[in-house]
Design an enzyme around this catalytic site. Structure first.
Site, PDB file in Angstrom:
ATOM      1  N   THR A  49       0.853  -1.178   0.000  1.00  0.00           N
ATOM      2  CA  THR A  49       0.000   0.000   0.000  1.00  0.00           C
ATOM      3  C   THR A  49       0.896   1.237   0.000  1.00  0.00           C
ATOM      4  O   THR A  49       2.119   1.129   0.006  1.00  0.00           O
ATOM      5  CB  THR A  49      -0.918   0.029   1.238  1.00  0.00           C
ATOM      6  OG1 THR A  49      -0.135   0.349   2.404  1.00  0.00           O
ATOM      7  CG2 THR A  49      -1.605  -1.318   1.440  1.00  0.00           C
ATOM      8  N   CYS A  50       0.286   2.422   0.048  1.00  0.00           N
ATOM      9  CA  CYS A  50       1.093   3.641   0.053  1.00  0.00           C
ATOM     10  C   CYS A  50       1.882   3.784   1.346  1.00  0.00           C
ATOM     11  O   CYS A  50       2.906   4.480   1.378  1.00  0.00           O
ATOM     12  CB  CYS A  50       0.213   4.867  -0.167  1.00  0.00           C
ATOM     13  SG  CYS A  50      -1.098   5.051   1.064  1.00  0.00           S
ATOM     14  N   ARG A  52       2.800   0.965   3.421  1.00  0.00           N
ATOM     15  CA  ARG A  52       3.528  -0.224   3.872  1.00  0.00           C
ATOM     16  C   ARG A  52       3.778  -1.184   2.713  1.00  0.00           C
ATOM     17  O   ARG A  52       3.057  -1.187   1.712  1.00  0.00           O
ATOM     18  CB  ARG A  52       2.793  -0.948   4.989  1.00  0.00           C
ATOM     19  CG  ARG A  52       1.542  -1.700   4.570  1.00  0.00           C
ATOM     20  CD  ARG A  52       0.917  -2.423   5.763  1.00  0.00           C
ATOM     21  NE  ARG A  52       0.494  -1.491   6.794  1.00  0.00           N
ATOM     22  CZ  ARG A  52       1.054  -1.422   8.002  1.00  0.00           C
ATOM     23  NH1 ARG A  52       2.034  -2.242   8.329  1.00  0.00           N
ATOM     24  NH2 ARG A  52       0.619  -0.552   8.891  1.00  0.00           N
ATOM     25  N   GLU A 113      -8.133   3.004  11.286  1.00  0.00           N
ATOM     26  CA  GLU A 113      -8.737   3.244   9.961  1.00  0.00           C
ATOM     27  C   GLU A 113      -9.151   1.911   9.328  1.00  0.00           C
ATOM     28  O   GLU A 113      -8.463   0.910   9.457  1.00  0.00           O
ATOM     29  CB  GLU A 113      -7.767   4.020   9.066  1.00  0.00           C
ATOM     30  CG  GLU A 113      -6.426   3.330   8.814  1.00  0.00           C
ATOM     31  CD  GLU A 113      -6.446   2.501   7.552  1.00  0.00           C
ATOM     32  OE1 GLU A 113      -7.464   2.516   6.848  1.00  0.00           O
ATOM     33  OE2 GLU A 113      -5.447   1.829   7.281  1.00  0.00           O
ATOM     34  N   GLN A 115      -9.728   1.098   6.034  1.00  0.00           N
ATOM     35  CA  GLN A 115      -9.365   0.749   4.658  1.00  0.00           C
ATOM     36  C   GLN A 115      -8.358  -0.400   4.597  1.00  0.00           C
ATOM     37  O   GLN A 115      -8.367  -1.189   3.651  1.00  0.00           O
ATOM     38  CB  GLN A 115      -8.788   1.972   3.938  1.00  0.00           C
ATOM     39  CG  GLN A 115      -9.805   3.027   3.561  1.00  0.00           C
ATOM     40  CD  GLN A 115     -10.152   3.954   4.711  1.00  0.00           C
ATOM     41  OE1 GLN A 115      -9.462   3.940   5.725  1.00  0.00           O
ATOM     42  NE2 GLN A 115     -11.188   4.737   4.556  1.00  0.00           N
ATOM     43  N   GLN A 119      -7.638  -3.820   2.024  1.00  0.00           N
ATOM     44  CA  GLN A 119      -6.381  -4.010   1.297  1.00  0.00           C
ATOM     45  C   GLN A 119      -5.761  -5.365   1.620  1.00  0.00           C
ATOM     46  O   GLN A 119      -5.197  -6.028   0.741  1.00  0.00           O
ATOM     47  CB  GLN A 119      -5.421  -2.871   1.645  1.00  0.00           C
ATOM     48  CG  GLN A 119      -5.889  -1.517   1.112  1.00  0.00           C
ATOM     49  CD  GLN A 119      -5.113  -0.360   1.705  1.00  0.00           C
ATOM     50  OE1 GLN A 119      -4.631  -0.416   2.836  1.00  0.00           O
ATOM     51  NE2 GLN A 119      -4.990   0.726   0.943  1.00  0.00           N
ATOM     52  N   ALA A 189     -10.124  21.918  -3.024  1.00  0.00           N
ATOM     53  CA  ALA A 189      -9.988  20.606  -3.676  1.00  0.00           C
ATOM     54  C   ALA A 189      -8.750  19.872  -3.178  1.00  0.00           C
ATOM     55  O   ALA A 189      -8.232  18.993  -3.856  1.00  0.00           O
ATOM     56  CB  ALA A 189      -9.920  20.776  -5.191  1.00  0.00           C
ATOM     57  N   GLU A 191      -6.452  17.765   0.016  1.00  0.00           N
ATOM     58  CA  GLU A 191      -6.575  16.457   0.677  1.00  0.00           C
ATOM     59  C   GLU A 191      -7.688  16.463   1.721  1.00  0.00           C
ATOM     60  O   GLU A 191      -8.448  15.496   1.833  1.00  0.00           O
ATOM     61  CB  GLU A 191      -5.238  16.098   1.323  1.00  0.00           C
ATOM     62  CG  GLU A 191      -5.220  14.737   1.986  1.00  0.00           C
ATOM     63  CD  GLU A 191      -3.865  14.410   2.585  1.00  0.00           C
ATOM     64  OE1 GLU A 191      -3.808  13.524   3.453  1.00  0.00           O
ATOM     65  OE2 GLU A 191      -2.866  15.048   2.200  1.00  0.00           O
TER      66      GLU A 191
END
Length: 424
Positions: A49-50, A52, A113, A115, A119, A189, A191
């Site tokens: 992932t971004c 890990r 979190e 998400q 993943q 717009a 993060e």
């Protein structure tokens, strides 16, 4: 069988190192095959992932971490010394505990979190489809999904807001119990706005409007969440539609003044508006707070909500850690049972071989006309001697050598101790 984890994450490696060791969707299947072909690993799974990169392996024996580290360098064309100091490795119990923490959100940049669980599931599906998982990793990851679900169900690890965007949406849900009938106007717009849009979308917001100085950037955010984009110059025209306003721009001056909001309220017939100004310097004039039917919060107002949410999640994390420790031991007990299963199979196989050879001998004796009673008695006598010979020899030797632990083990295994009532 040994379980091994080798990886790095946002806590151990800078982003440029993580980028160089990432596995894109187009290379993961080839990487999994490469691991099982070029290392001692029989099973392999890659979680990338971004934040890990982790490789999970099942292999016979130990010492595979050095081989895996070298493989990692070769696959990415890097010398191991360039990234070795950023790596962590876990084995067996520690590897199981680490995976359970990762899937439960306890090892994430944002504690709790959700998400990451999706993943991890995707990584398992990819490895399973590529033939990278077998009995060990298959059992481990199914166990992991069950534990992560229990953590989510039995603790409040994901329920409290720990970001300003999450806090803003949580407050909006308190003011408007049914978000499906509300319109959200997001100004900016960046993060934070994108995160606010994601939370609103997940909680069923009716409509999303994204306003930005650059319409193309606004469109990039809006299209992800079924919203539509407008230019910042159109703000006053769409403000009367908004029940929820979240603003986070880099403007040095306010983008919403008291007069603009006042005119919008008149068009709304004074239906209440919830406003969150996350920007520093502020996007919404402080005087807007004086207007009736406006609930205006700044980033300072939300920080208390965030701090309280973090404390709540920390408490939930302690509960989650207890669940994880319990289920780590449960899985390791299953792993240890595999050794017993193999031993039992070997023991039964040897006993069956002895039985079959003696039965064959008895059948020949019967065919030669020997009396059945005599053949049966001899068969029983020989079978008993064959089965008990080796254990008896070793128990006598243990007695001579004073190996009481082996004698105690035999007592427990064969239930030979005389009970208090004199029975065996």
């Amino acid at each position: 069988m040994t379980i091994l984890t080798l990886g790095l994450n946002h806590k151990t490696a800078p982003v440029d190192t993580r980028e160089r060791l990432t596995f894109g969707p187009d290379v993961i299947v080839g990487a999994l095959r490469s691991i099982t072909e070029q290392t001692p690993a029989d099973e392999a799974l890659i979680l990338s992932t971004c934040n890990r990169m982790e490789v999970y392996c099942a292999l016979d024996g130990s010492g595979g971490d050095a081989v895996l580290r070298n493989w990692l360098g070769e696959f990415h064309g890097l010398e191991p010394q360039l990234f070795a100091q950023h790596l962590y490795h876990y084995q067996d119990r520690d590897a199981v505990r680490h995976l359970l923490k990762v899937a439960s959100g306890l090892d994430s940049m944002v504690l709790g979190e959700p998400q990451i669980l999706g993943q991890v599931k995707q990584a398992f599906q990819t490895a399973n489809a590529a033939g990278g998982t077998g009995r060990m990793l298959g059992k481990l990851f199914q166990h992991t999904f069950s534990v992560a679900k229990q953590v989510r169900t039995d603790t409040a690890i994901g329920s409290s807001p720990v970001s300003v965007a999450f806090a803003a949406v949580s407050l909006a849900r308190q003011i408007f119990s049914d978000l499906s009938r509300q319109t959200a106007l997001l100004i900016g717009a960046g993060e934070t706005i994108e995160l606010a849009a994601r939370h609103l979308h997940q909680h069923g917001i009716g409509r999303i409007i994204v306003a930005n100085r650059t319409v193309e950037r606004a469109h990039g955010v809006a299209q992800q969440f079924d919203g539509y984009a407008i230019a910042l110059t159109e703000l006053s025209n769409h403000l009367p539609e908004a029940d929820i306003v979240v603003s986070s721009t880099a403007s040095p001056l306010p983008v919403l003044g008291k007069g603009t909001v006042e005119r919008a309220l008149k068009k709304r017939r004074h239906r209440p508006v919830f406003m969150v100004d996350i920007a520093v310097p502020r996007d919404i004039e402080p005087e807007v707070r004086e207007l009736r039917d406006v609930y205006l919060y700044t980033v300072d107002d939300l920080q208390g909500v965030v701090d309280q949410g973090m404390r709540s999640r920390q408490q939930a994390a302690e509960q989650a850690a207890e669940i994880i420790d319990l289920h780590t031991e449960e899985f390791m007990a299953w792993v240890r049972s595999l050794d017993a299963v193999s031993l039992i199979q070997d023991y039964r196989s040897r006993a069956q071989y002895t039985r079959d050879s003696l039965v064959e001998r008895a059948q020949r004796q019967l065919a030669a006309g020997k009396p059945p009673d005599e053949v049966v008695c001899q068969l029983a006598h020989l079978l008993t001697n064959k089965l008990l010979h080796n254990p008896s020899v070793r128990l006598r030797r243990a007695g001579r050598e004073g190996r009481n632990e082996l004698l105690e083990a035999a007592n427990e295994l064969f239930q030979l101790k005389i009970e208090n009532d004199g029975s065996r």
